[in-house]
Design a protein around this motif. Structure first.
Motif, PDB file in Angstrom:
ATOM      1  N   PHE A  74       0.595  -1.450   0.085  1.00 35.58           N
ATOM      2  CA  PHE A  74       0.100   0.241   0.364  1.00 35.58           C
ATOM      3  C   PHE A  74       0.916   1.124   0.175  1.00 35.58           C
ATOM      4  O   PHE A  74       1.917   1.333   0.905  1.00 35.58           O
ATOM      5  CB  PHE A  74      -1.211   0.372   0.666  1.00 35.58           C
ATOM      6  N   ILE A  75       0.921   2.386  -0.813  1.00 33.66           N
ATOM      7  CA  ILE A  75       1.165   3.242  -1.566  1.00 33.66           C
ATOM      8  C   ILE A  75       0.468   4.310  -0.134  1.00 33.66           C
ATOM      9  O   ILE A  75      -1.202   4.700  -0.628  1.00 33.66           O
ATOM     10  CB  ILE A  75       2.199   3.702  -2.337  1.00 33.66           C
ATOM     11  N   LYS A  76       1.773   5.568   0.319  1.00 35.77           N
ATOM     12  CA  LYS A  76       1.221   6.586   1.282  1.00 35.77           C
ATOM     13  C   LYS A  76       0.109   7.013  -0.107  1.00 35.77           C
ATOM     14  O   LYS A  76       0.531   7.620  -1.160  1.00 35.77           O
ATOM     15  CB  LYS A  76       1.659   7.021   1.795  1.00 35.77           C
ATOM     16  N   GLU A  77      -0.635   7.709   0.847  1.00 30.78           N
ATOM     17  CA  GLU A  77      -2.397   8.685  -0.162  1.00 30.78           C
ATOM     18  C   GLU A  77      -1.382   9.900  -0.904  1.00 30.78           C
ATOM     19  O   GLU A  77      -1.412  10.011  -2.064  1.00 30.78           O
ATOM     20  CB  GLU A  77      -3.543   9.265   0.599  1.00 30.78           C
ATOM     21  N   ASP A  78      -0.551  10.308  -0.063  1.00 32.62           N
ATOM     22  CA  ASP A  78       0.414  11.927  -0.720  1.00 32.62           C
ATOM     23  C   ASP A  78       1.139  11.674  -1.687  1.00 32.62           C
ATOM     24  O   ASP A  78       0.832  12.435  -2.652  1.00 32.62           O
ATOM     25  CB  ASP A  78       0.495  12.663   0.758  1.00 32.62           C
ATOM     26  N   SER A  79       1.641  10.151  -1.443  1.00 31.22           N
ATOM     27  CA  SER A  79       2.898  10.046  -2.439  1.00 31.22           C
ATOM     28  C   SER A  79       2.153   9.845  -3.810  1.00 31.22           C
ATOM     29  O   SER A  79       2.289   9.677  -5.149  1.00 31.22           O
ATOM     30  CB  SER A  79       3.846   8.523  -2.083  1.00 31.22           C
ATOM     31  N   LEU A  80       0.852   8.882  -3.856  1.00 30.63           N
ATOM     32  CA  LEU A  80       0.597   8.674  -5.123  1.00 30.63           C
ATOM     33  C   LEU A  80      -0.603  10.247  -5.914  1.00 30.63           C
ATOM     34  O   LEU A  80       0.483  10.207  -7.083  1.00 30.63           O
ATOM     35  CB  LEU A  80      -1.170   8.054  -4.445  1.00 30.63           C
ATOM     36  N   LYS A  81      -0.676  10.848  -4.684  1.00 31.77           N
ATOM     37  CA  LYS A  81      -0.772  12.233  -5.655  1.00 31.77           C
ATOM     38  C   LYS A  81       0.109  13.151  -6.126  1.00 31.77           C
ATOM     39  O   LYS A  81       0.978  13.199  -6.832  1.00 31.77           O
ATOM     40  CB  LYS A  81      -1.263  13.357  -4.309  1.00 31.77           C
ATOM     41  N   ALA A  82       1.382  12.933  -5.450  1.00 31.43           N
ATOM     42  CA  ALA A  82       2.371  13.615  -6.023  1.00 31.43           C
ATOM     43  C   ALA A  82       3.181  13.201  -6.538  1.00 31.43           C
ATOM     44  O   ALA A  82       4.537  13.871  -7.568  1.00 31.43           O
ATOM     45  CB  ALA A  82       3.353  14.360  -4.496  1.00 31.43           C
ATOM     46  N   LYS A  83       3.803  11.689  -6.464  1.00 32.34           N
ATOM     47  CA  LYS A  83       4.929  11.990  -7.626  1.00 32.34           C
ATOM     48  C   LYS A  83       4.698  10.853  -8.478  1.00 32.34           C
ATOM     49  O   LYS A  83       2.907  10.016  -9.076  1.00 32.34           O
ATOM     50  CB  LYS A  83       5.427  10.319  -6.792  1.00 32.34           C
ATOM     51  N   LYS A  84       4.713  10.732  -9.719  1.00 37.28           N
ATOM     52  CA  LYS A  84       5.083  10.917 -10.718  1.00 37.28           C
ATOM     53  C   LYS A  84       5.142   9.468 -11.408  1.00 37.28           C
ATOM     54  O   LYS A  84       3.961   8.486 -12.577  1.00 37.28           O
ATOM     55  CB  LYS A  84       5.946  11.268 -12.118  1.00 37.28           C
ATOM     56  N   GLN A  85       6.341   8.360 -10.919  1.00 38.94           N
ATOM     57  CA  GLN A  85       5.748   7.018 -11.150  1.00 38.94           C
ATOM     58  C   GLN A  85       4.420   6.276 -10.649  1.00 38.94           C
ATOM     59  O   GLN A  85       4.816   5.090 -11.530  1.00 38.94           O
ATOM     60  CB  GLN A  85       7.128   6.436 -10.537  1.00 38.94           C
ATOM     61  N   TYR A  86       3.717   6.754 -10.000  1.00 33.34           N
ATOM     62  CA  TYR A  86       2.669   6.329  -9.526  1.00 33.34           C
ATOM     63  C   TYR A  86       1.083   6.748 -10.332  1.00 33.34           C
ATOM     64  O   TYR A  86       0.066   6.538 -10.327  1.00 33.34           O
ATOM     65  CB  TYR A  86       2.154   6.209  -7.948  1.00 33.34           C
ATOM     66  N   ALA A  87       1.706   7.827 -11.404  1.00 34.61           N
ATOM     67  CA  ALA A  87       0.869   8.356 -12.186  1.00 34.61           C
ATOM     68  C   ALA A  87      -0.409   7.240 -13.125  1.00 34.61           C
ATOM     69  O   ALA A  87      -1.004   7.343 -13.266  1.00 34.61           O
ATOM     70  CB  ALA A  87       1.029   9.063 -13.489  1.00 34.61           C
ATOM     71  N   ASP A  88      -0.004   6.054 -12.714  1.00 35.71           N
ATOM     72  CA  ASP A  88      -0.668   5.186 -13.436  1.00 35.71           C
ATOM     73  C   ASP A  88      -1.781   4.331 -13.011  1.00 35.71           C
ATOM     74  O   ASP A  88      -2.453   3.881 -13.366  1.00 35.71           O
ATOM     75  CB  ASP A  88       0.341   3.892 -15.394  1.00 35.71           C
ATOM     76  N   ILE A  89      -1.684   4.395 -11.729  1.00 31.92           N
ATOM     77  CA  ILE A  89      -2.696   4.049 -10.377  1.00 31.92           C
ATOM     78  C   ILE A  89      -3.531   5.388 -10.854  1.00 31.92           C
ATOM     79  O   ILE A  89      -3.170   6.150 -10.376  1.00 31.92           O
ATOM     80  CB  ILE A  89      -2.369   4.082  -9.325  1.00 31.92           C
ATOM     81  N   LYS A  90      -4.816   5.581 -11.310  1.00 30.20           N
ATOM     82  CA  LYS A  90      -5.752   6.258 -11.432  1.00 30.20           C
ATOM     83  C   LYS A  90      -6.230   6.992 -10.505  1.00 30.20           C
ATOM     84  O   LYS A  90      -7.062   6.470  -9.348  1.00 30.20           O
ATOM     85  CB  LYS A  90      -6.759   5.637 -11.982  1.00 30.20           C
ATOM     86  N   LEU A  91      -5.685   8.643 -10.505  1.00 33.25           N
ATOM     87  CA  LEU A  91      -5.852   9.510  -9.169  1.00 33.25           C
ATOM     88  C   LEU A  91      -7.135   9.727  -8.993  1.00 33.25           C
ATOM     89  O   LEU A  91      -8.014  10.021  -8.418  1.00 33.25           O
ATOM     90  CB  LEU A  91      -5.159  10.068  -9.256  1.00 33.25           C
ATOM     91  N   THR A  92      -7.364   9.576 -10.108  1.00 37.33           N
ATOM     92  CA  THR A  92      -9.368   9.962 -10.282  1.00 37.33           C
ATOM     93  C   THR A  92     -10.369   7.948  -9.310  1.00 37.33           C
ATOM     94  O   THR A  92     -11.288   9.548  -8.309  1.00 37.33           O
ATOM     95  CB  THR A  92     -10.100   9.636 -11.567  1.00 37.33           C
ATOM     96  N   LYS A  93      -9.786   7.112  -9.591  1.00 35.10           N
ATOM     97  CA  LYS A  93     -10.326   6.880  -8.619  1.00 35.10           C
ATOM     98  C   LYS A  93      -9.830   6.058  -7.469  1.00 35.10           C
ATOM     99  O   LYS A  93      -9.853   5.382  -6.569  1.00 35.10           O
ATOM    100  CB  LYS A  93     -10.385   5.564  -8.702  1.00 35.10           C
ATOM    101  N   LEU A  94      -9.138   7.541  -7.213  1.00 37.45           N
ATOM    102  CA  LEU A  94      -8.153   7.579  -5.690  1.00 37.45           C
ATOM    103  C   LEU A  94      -9.184   7.014  -4.091  1.00 37.45           C
ATOM    104  O   LEU A  94      -8.450   6.077  -3.419  1.00 37.45           O
ATOM    105  CB  LEU A  94      -7.497   8.848  -5.482  1.00 37.45           C
ATOM    106  N   LYS A  95     -10.023   7.762  -4.425  1.00 39.99           N
ATOM    107  CA  LYS A  95     -10.760   6.699  -3.201  1.00 39.99           C
ATOM    108  C   LYS A  95     -10.841   5.706  -2.879  1.00 39.99           C
ATOM    109  O   LYS A  95     -10.438   5.215  -2.036  1.00 39.99           O
ATOM    110  CB  LYS A  95     -12.475   7.314  -2.900  1.00 39.99           C
ATOM    111  N   THR A  96     -11.209   4.858  -3.908  1.00 38.82           N
ATOM    112  CA  THR A  96     -11.541   3.651  -3.505  1.00 38.82           C
ATOM    113  C   THR A  96      -9.864   3.303  -3.811  1.00 38.82           C
ATOM    114  O   THR A  96     -10.329   2.126  -2.845  1.00 38.82           O
ATOM    115  CB  THR A  96     -12.454   2.361  -4.945  1.00 38.82           C
TER     116      THR A  96
END
Ligand code: ADP
Ligand code: ZN
Length: 648
Positions: A74-96
């Protein structure tokens, strides 16, 4: 017989939701949750990526080790939003997405993985440590693995329940109705098309039944005069005599609700079901009163309660008790009348026959000549084309001893015979064949009997015939034949017994002689005996024992009768061993004497015996008139009588 109405009761509407659907939905639901929880956007990766990239980046919030073989990261939420390498994990669906893991990889050894992780984290401050959870997750196949046997079990159980409850209707909810009565209800909406006109003969029974209907419709007429209305009416008579038919006609004519159920419908393999069905039946009946309840074959529930410990049947007894309780609970003027049918009134529990229960008995006997004529009239209507000589009178005289059901069968069978011969109408000979068929099962045209066997059979039957002819008290002969029939009987002789209910000793003795006539003839003519007389011997053994132990016709045993229909005498004999010995001796003596008499008679009439046997070999069937011609008229006066006796 089944009580099926011509117009079947409209089937209950099937519920659109039966339990099979329930199972289907359950399974689909389970599958769905499985797929949903697995199908978040998890990126497949490997151990190296985890240790070399993810851990050093400090973005990992926690890991879960699933089933000791898969690691979910599990990746921290902040990092998911901030870091490019996680871009393909769709942020729009961040909540789920955030709820699920983001990376996952396989490990080969959980210990090695933990060691490596600990080594890396040993220098990490406590609050920054990555949380490690262990989880054991059941896969879909595990779930099916334990669900399937349960589903199968439930399926089998439901199948059995359905079978047990008669499997009508086809609704899966059947099991829940097991305690409900299975009575068919006939009322205004479900017309029964049978009327009293369809019931031929049985005039007295019809009168009584009509009276019962009248009780229900005009109770005041009777109560005003102080008459008590009967509660229960028992129709007693041999099978096929029209008891069910009469009840059906009553349903058709009564114009009050009519509940019909068979005694065996109460009896179920589950304890307590019978009693609760009785309760349910009476509850329904009370709601519909005035009404009639008809229980066919009541002996199935009404058998005498446990005199014999070995055969006691708690379930049936509690059903019977409930029936008695319910019958005591209402009185006839409440507008419920019970009607029941049985052919074994002797086995019924005496409590059922007590006043206030089935206090009225209507006996329905096999029809006499006139009765048969009337029944033939009813059933001949169904045959469209009849030969010119086919009259009910004639057919009735061909069928002594037949009950209504057999007559109905003969009519149908005759039409089939005629059709097979491609005739355009049904003739007397077709009826004749149908009668023969129903007497001894299907005629066996191709059963091979050697000429010698045929001769033995001819003499055997001729022996019966001669005895019937020359013994004063024997029943006069109707016909004798050597046409093979059925399994056991190779031929038979049919007699017309006198219509009477009291037999004298000499009559019974003559009957024994006549029955022994077959074997005696074999002995005289061939000097040896065959197995063909087994049935005869059985009859006379029974008769002889009855004479000695039931009718008190033996001097030594005396005027005693050990008859008790409800007592099973296999284990407990109602007399001493000494008496038993005397009985056996006397029976033997009686039969021996009769046999000697028969031998003497047949030896004296040897010439006539030969004549009849030869005629039988030639013609296979002889009627009374043929015998008149062959050996002269019978000297004893006789009147035509209704019931025939058939002796093999
Ligand atoms: P039970 O209930 O006495 O065993 P059923 O009433 O079931 O006999 O009779 C079976 C069939 O035989 C009837 O459906 C009917 O066709 C025929 N049957 C019997 N008795 C009569 C009768 N008295 N009149 C007309 N048909 C009869
Ligand atoms: Zn015989």
């Amino acid at each position: 017989m089944d009580f099926l109405p011509e117009n079947e009761e409209p089937k209950k509407k099937k519920g659109g939701f039966n339990s099979y659907w329930l199972f289907a939905i359950l399974i689909i639901g389970l599958l769905a949750t499985q797929f949903l929880s697995l199908n978040f956007q998890i990126k497949q990766t490997d151990e190296d990526y985890f240790f070399l990239k993810l851990i050093p980046s400090g973005d990992v919030s926690k890991v879960t080790i699933v089933n000791k073989e898969q690691v979910e990261v599990f990746i921290k939420e902040d990092s998911l939003k901030a870091k490019k390498q996680y871009a393909d994990i769709k942020l729009t669906k961040l909540k789920t997405v955030n709820k699920g893991p983001h990376f996952s990889f396989e490990i080969t050894s959980i210990e090695a993985f933990k060691q490596k992780l600990d080594a890396i984290q040993s220098a990490t401050p406590y609050e920054r440590l990555i949380k490690v959870n262990n989880e054991y997750r059941k896969g879909i196949f595990d779930i099916i693995g334990w669900l399937l046997p349960i589903i199968l079990l439930i399926g089998v159980w439901m199948f059995l329940m359905r079978r047990a409850t008669g499997g009508m209707g086809g609704a899966g909810g059947q099991i829940f109705n097991i305690g409900k009565s299975k009575a068919n209800l006939y009322d205004k909406d479900t017309k029964v098309s049978v009327t009293f006109d369809d019931v031929a003969g049985l005039d007295e029974a019809k009168e009584e039944v009509k009276e019962v209907v009248d009780f229900l419709k005009n109770p005041k007429k009777y109560t005003a005069l102080g008459a008590k209305i009967p509660k229960g009416v028992l129709l007693v008579g041999p099978p096929g005599t029209g008891k069910t038919l009469l009840a059906k006609a009553m349903a058709g004519e009564a114009q009050v609700p009519f509940f019909s159920i068979s005694g065996s419908d109460f009896v179920e393999m589950f304890v307590g079901v019978g009693a609760s069905r009785v309760r349910d039946l009476f509850k329904q009946a009370r709601e519909k009163a005035p009404c009639i309840i008809f229980i066919d074959e009541i002996d199935a529930v009404g058998r005498a309660r446990g005199k014999n410990m070995m055969q006691s049947n708690d379930e049936r007894e509690s059903t019977l008790n409930q029936l008695l309780v319910e019958m005591d609970g209402f009185s006839g003027d409440k507008g419920i009348i019970m009607l029941a049918a049985t052919n074994r009134p002797d086995v019924l529990d005496s409590a059922l026959l007590r006043p206030g229960r089935f206090d009225r008995q209507i006996s329905i006997d096999k029809p006499d000549q006139k009765g048969r004529e009337q029944i033939f009239k009813v059933h001949l209507k169904k045959l469209t084309k009849l030969g010119p000589n086919v009259t009910p009178e004639k057919l009735a005289s061909l069928t002594p001893g037949f009950a209504g059901a057999e007559i109905a069968n003969v009519c149908n069978e005759a039409a089939l015979v005629a059709a097979r011969k491609e005739k355009t109408q049904v003739e007397v000979e077709d009826f004749n064949e149908a009668v023969d068929r129903s007497i001894g099962g299907l005629e066996k045209k191709n059963k091979i009997i050697s000429p010698h066997e045929k001769e033995i059979i001819a003499y055997h039957e001729a022996g019966h015939a001669i005895c019937g002819w020359y013994l004063e008290h024997a029943h006069p002969l109707l016909k004798v034949t050597i046409i093979p029939r059925g399994i056991a009987a190779l031929g038979y002789a049919q007699y017309l017994p006198k219509e009477q209910y009291l037999y004298r000793t000499e009559q019974l003795l003559d009957e024994i002689c006549m029955t022994l006539g077959g074997r005696a003839a074999e002995e005289i003519v061939f000097g040896k005996i065959s197995t063909g007389a087994q049935n005869d011997l059985q009859r006379i053994t029974q008769l002889a024992y009855a004479m000695v132990t039931v009718y008190g016709m033996n001097d030594k045993v005396g005027n005693v009768s050990f008859y008790d229909p409800q007592q099973d005498t296999t284990f407990t004999k109602p007399y001493s061993d000494d008496t038993a010995k005397v009985i056996d001796e006397e029976v033997r003596k009686l039969i021996d004497t009769a046999y000697q008499r028969t031998i003497a008679l047949l030896t004296e009439k040897r010439e006539q015996l030969n004549k009849i046997a030869e005629a039988l070999l030639a013609k296979e069937i002889l009627f009374k008139a043929d015998l008149d011609e062959l050996i002269g008229k019978r000297t004893f006066d006789e009147e035509p009588v209704p019931v025939a006796i058939t002796i093999d």
